[in-house]
Design a protein around this motif. Structure first.
Motif, mmCIF file in Angstrom:
data_model
loop_
_atom_site.group_PDB
_atom_site.id
_atom_site.type_symbol
_atom_site.label_atom_id
_atom_site.label_comp_id
_atom_site.label_asym_id
_atom_site.label_seq_id
_atom_site.Cartn_x
_atom_site.Cartn_y
_atom_site.Cartn_z
ATOM 1 N N HIS A 1 40.797 26.594 41.981
ATOM 2 C CA HIS A 1 39.086 26.205 41.905
ATOM 3 C C HIS A 1 38.706 24.679 42.429
ATOM 4 N N GLU A 2 39.305 24.132 41.934
ATOM 5 C CA GLU A 2 39.284 22.666 42.437
ATOM 6 C C GLU A 2 39.612 22.572 43.949
ATOM 7 N N GLN B 1 37.067 40.921 36.077
ATOM 8 C CA GLN B 1 37.492 39.842 35.627
ATOM 9 C C GLN B 1 38.912 39.349 36.506
ATOM 10 N N ALA B 2 39.631 41.136 36.618
ATOM 11 C CA ALA B 2 40.902 41.075 37.780
ATOM 12 C C ALA B 2 40.247 40.674 38.809
ATOM 13 N N ALA B 3 39.186 40.766 39.042
ATOM 14 C CA ALA B 3 39.387 40.278 40.984
ATOM 15 C C ALA B 3 39.128 38.970 40.957
ATOM 16 N N ASP B 4 38.199 38.590 40.069
ATOM 17 C CA ASP B 4 38.658 36.897 39.408
ATOM 18 C C ASP B 4 39.750 35.591 39.181
ATOM 19 N N LEU C 1 41.588 35.793 42.859
ATOM 20 C CA LEU C 1 41.366 34.432 43.708
ATOM 21 C C LEU C 1 41.901 33.528 42.674
ATOM 22 N N PHE C 2 42.045 33.716 41.603
ATOM 23 C CA PHE C 2 42.699 32.444 41.310
ATOM 24 C C PHE C 2 44.274 32.320 41.218
ATOM 25 N N SER C 3 45.014 33.094 41.001
ATOM 26 C CA SER C 3 46.034 33.151 41.587
ATOM 27 C C SER C 3 46.874 33.455 42.144
#
Length: 302
Positions: free
Chosen positions: A211-212, A198-201, A204-206
């Motif tokens: 992701h759009e 979850q930290a890896a996700d 990528l997001f931050s």
């Protein structure tokens, strides 16, 4: 000579008294061989392995890092041995394959042309036919006018994902660590209540944008590699941690382009495996090379 016999007490009750004096009651005697005597000793007091109060082991920060890869867009040029094998396959396929409809039509048109020239059949002037040979000449002319796009990119911008189309690119970011700016893969500290995946996700997001705007795929729930490093003294005093233990996860860029968070990242670059030695420290690079496979084998190793 017979072995000496010793006398031992059986079913005795021992009472320890001061100064090491033993008081024995109710003795019974039995003879026993010396090799069968069992030595009884009082166990020594073992030292405790628990750290003394106030001397705890140093604390490490757990971090998740993401190895975001852009796979090759075009296939690499064939090497000599690959070219020889490719020619062999084409020759074998040509020899063993059946004739296509176009090839059958070419044979029929040739036979018809020979019969017309010999007068075996009458030439019908009213009917104008386009033979397969005429179509073949037309197709060949169109093919000669076609100019394929270049397989090599001339883009030198390290931030562009359109460079090095034949190679695999890996995202590296430049972040502030203490009073230094170091190149590394995107990473962040694991927060309470979340897993390393979850930290890896969240990384990528931050750090790489919404992701759009782009799509990626994170592989697996288990990390593929591990690395740790010690913080500078100033950072240790501020964070109350000795260093960081980094767990790497692999991800693939599927489409779109990333948008770096400039509040966290000072700079970024898409680099190949052979270019990483210009950015990463030797120990960090040794760890990275263990889980990033090269796209092709160098010519000197073939």
């Amino acid at each position: 000579m017979a072995a000496p016999m010793v006398m031992i007490f059986r079913r005795i009750s021992l009472k320890f008294v001061s100064a090491g004096v033993l008081k024995v009651s109710g003795p019974t005697v039995q003879k026993l061989h010396p090799h069968c005597i069992r030595k009884y000793t009082t166990p020594r007091r073992q030292s405790s392995t628990l750290p003394a109060e106030g001397s705890r082991s140093p604390k490490w920060e757990l971090m998740s890092a993401v190895c975001l890869e852009r796979y090759p867009v075009v296939s690499q040029d064939r090497q000599d041995i690959e070219e020889e094998y490719w020619n062999l396959l084409k020759t074998t396929e040509l020899e063993n394959s059946l004739l296509s409809d176009h090839e059958m039509q070419v044979i029929q048109d040739k036979e018809k042309m020979v019969k017309k020239q010999s007068g075996a059949i009458e030439d019908d002037d009213d009917t104008e036919l386009v033979s397969a040979l005429d179509l073949e000449d037309q197709y060949t002319e169109e093919l000669n006018q076609f100019i394929p796009a270049s397989r090599k990119s001339d883009i030198d911008d390290l931030r562009s994902i359109q460079r090095k189309l034949m190679d695999k690119l890996v995202l590296l970011v430049k972040c502030r660590v203490g009073d230094q700016s170091l190149w590394m893969m995107p990473q962040e500290t694991r927060q309470d209540g979340e897993t390393m995946r979850q930290a890896a996700d969240r990384v990528l997001f931050s750090q790489c944008g919404m992701h759009e705007m782009w799509r990626s795929r994170l592989f697996g729930n288990a990390p593929c590699a591990f690395y740790k490093y010690v913080y500078p003294p100033a950072v240790q005093e501020e964070s109350k941690c000795k260093g960081a233990k980094v767990f790497f996860y692999k991800a693939r860029l599927l489409s779109g382009d990333i948008q770096i968070n400039q509040n966290i990242i000072k700079d970024y670059a898409w680099v190949t495996l052979s270019e990483m030695d210009k950015y990463l420290t030797p120990s960090y690079l040794d760890t990275v090379r263990k889980f990033i496979l090269p796209v092709s084998i160098p010519d000197e190793q073939v």
